[in-house]
Design a protein around this motif. Structure first.
Motif, PDB file in Angstrom:
ATOM      1  N   ASP A 192       0.825  -1.216   0.000  1.00 23.93           N
ATOM      2  CA  ASP A 192       0.000   0.000   0.000  1.00 23.93           C
ATOM      3  C   ASP A 192       0.861   1.269   0.000  1.00 23.93           C
ATOM      4  N   ALA A 193       2.018   1.168   0.639  1.00 28.03           N
ATOM      5  CA  ALA A 193       2.901   2.339   0.728  1.00 28.03           C
ATOM      6  C   ALA A 193       3.538   2.692  -0.603  1.00 28.03           C
ATOM      7  N   THR A 194       3.479   1.772  -1.590  1.00 26.17           N
ATOM      8  CA  THR A 194       4.078   2.094  -2.901  1.00 26.17           C
ATOM      9  C   THR A 194       3.228   3.088  -3.684  1.00 26.17           C
ATOM     10  N   THR A 195       1.952   3.224  -3.339  1.00 28.68           N
ATOM     11  CA  THR A 195       1.067   4.072  -4.142  1.00 28.68           C
ATOM     12  C   THR A 195       1.558   5.520  -4.244  1.00 28.68           C
ATOM     13  N   PRO A 196       1.933   6.173  -3.146  1.00 27.92           N
ATOM     14  CA  PRO A 196       2.379   7.567  -3.275  1.00 27.92           C
ATOM     15  C   PRO A 196       3.835   7.714  -3.723  1.00 27.92           C
ATOM     16  N   MET A 197       4.543   6.601  -3.897  1.00 25.71           N
ATOM     17  CA  MET A 197       5.957   6.688  -4.266  1.00 25.71           C
ATOM     18  C   MET A 197       6.136   7.051  -5.733  1.00 25.71           C
ATOM     19  N   GLN A 198       7.251   7.675  -6.041  1.00 26.90           N
ATOM     20  CA  GLN A 198       7.681   7.840  -7.432  1.00 26.90           C
ATOM     21  C   GLN A 198       8.655   6.717  -7.748  1.00 26.90           C
ATOM     22  N   ALA A 199       8.391   6.002  -8.820  1.00 32.15           N
ATOM     23  CA  ALA A 199       9.211   4.844  -9.173  1.00 32.15           C
ATOM     24  C   ALA A 199      10.630   5.262  -9.548  1.00 32.15           C
ATOM     25  N   ARG A 200      11.597   4.484  -9.037  1.00 30.62           N
ATOM     26  CA  ARG A 200      12.996   4.759  -9.357  1.00 30.62           C
ATOM     27  C   ARG A 200      13.677   3.576 -10.036  1.00 30.62           C
ATOM     28  N   LYS A 201      12.928   2.498 -10.246  1.00 31.41           N
ATOM     29  CA  LYS A 201      13.479   1.325 -10.918  1.00 31.41           C
ATOM     30  C   LYS A 201      12.468   0.796 -11.922  1.00 31.41           C
TER      31      LYS A 201
END
Length: 215
Positions: free
Chosen positions: A173-182
């Protein structure tokens, strides 16, 4: 608090149930995994994982591997050879590293399973070079193995694995607000924000299947 003799011993049959449960969960969630991947990837994560895990189950149906390590090695090699994109090498490496950690052991106790799971996650890191916050499957796997280690000695196997699955879900769930770096999602930059990572989602299904079958 559980006594040590209440810890489940994980044998080849138990791992077989785990892999089959993971395959069933991915099949059930194939469209959702594809929907998530269509937003930030190639829209093929669900189909690729489902195809690969069907091949894994077909291999298990042909003949039961001789031991836990052999089962996990066969699973890893099958995923590498049948799953396209980045998922095949990553999940394949995960299971191959688990197999190496277990070695020739006939049964796996809670401590060895936790060590093998961590070895699998370390394999994912070595293969994909991901770190926490990169918006990848690692963001679900890392908190899961930390939660499992924290539960060692204080929970029965079911409780420890449920804690790991819950931690994986929180990481997903915490990945939703993240900006992808890979990965492919990183090409989108800020447009990747607001979308749940499909790899973290399938990794959570893996941990949930473990909690459902290995206790």
């Amino acid at each position: 608090m559980a006594a040590p003799d209440e810890f489940a011993v994980i044998d080849t049959a138990a791992l077989d149930r785990w892999i089959r449960a993971f395959a069933a969960a991915v099949a059930e969630n194939e469209q959702e995994l594809t929907r998530l991947d269509s937003a930030i990837g190639d829209a093929d994560h669900g189909a690729n994982m489902n195809r690969g895990l069907k091949a894994v189950v077909a291999k298990l149906d042909e003949a039961a591997p001789a031991g836990p390590g052999a089962l996990l090695k066969q699973t890893g090699m099958t995923l590498v050879s049948t799953v396209g994109g980045a998922s095949g090498p990553l999940y394949g490496t995960f299971f191959l590293r688990m197999a190496t950690a277990i070695g020739d052991a006939d049964t796996v106790d809670q401590k060895l399973f936790a060590a093998a799971l961590r070895a699998g996650v370390e394999g994912v890191v070595a293969r994909g070079k991901a770190e926490a916050g990169d918006k990848t499957m690692y963001d679900a796997l890392a908190p899961a193995v930390d939660a499992l280690d924290a539960a060692l000695g204080g929970e029965d196997t079911t409780g420890a694995l449920r804690a790991a699955a819950d931690a994986a879900a929180q990481g997903r769930d915490a990945t939703t607000p993240m900006q992808a770096r890979k990965g492919r999602a990183s090409y989108l930059g800020e447009r990747s924000v607001g979308h749940q990572d499909p790899g973290a989602t399938s990794a959570t299904l893996l941990l949930q299947a473990a909690a459902d079958t290995l206790g």
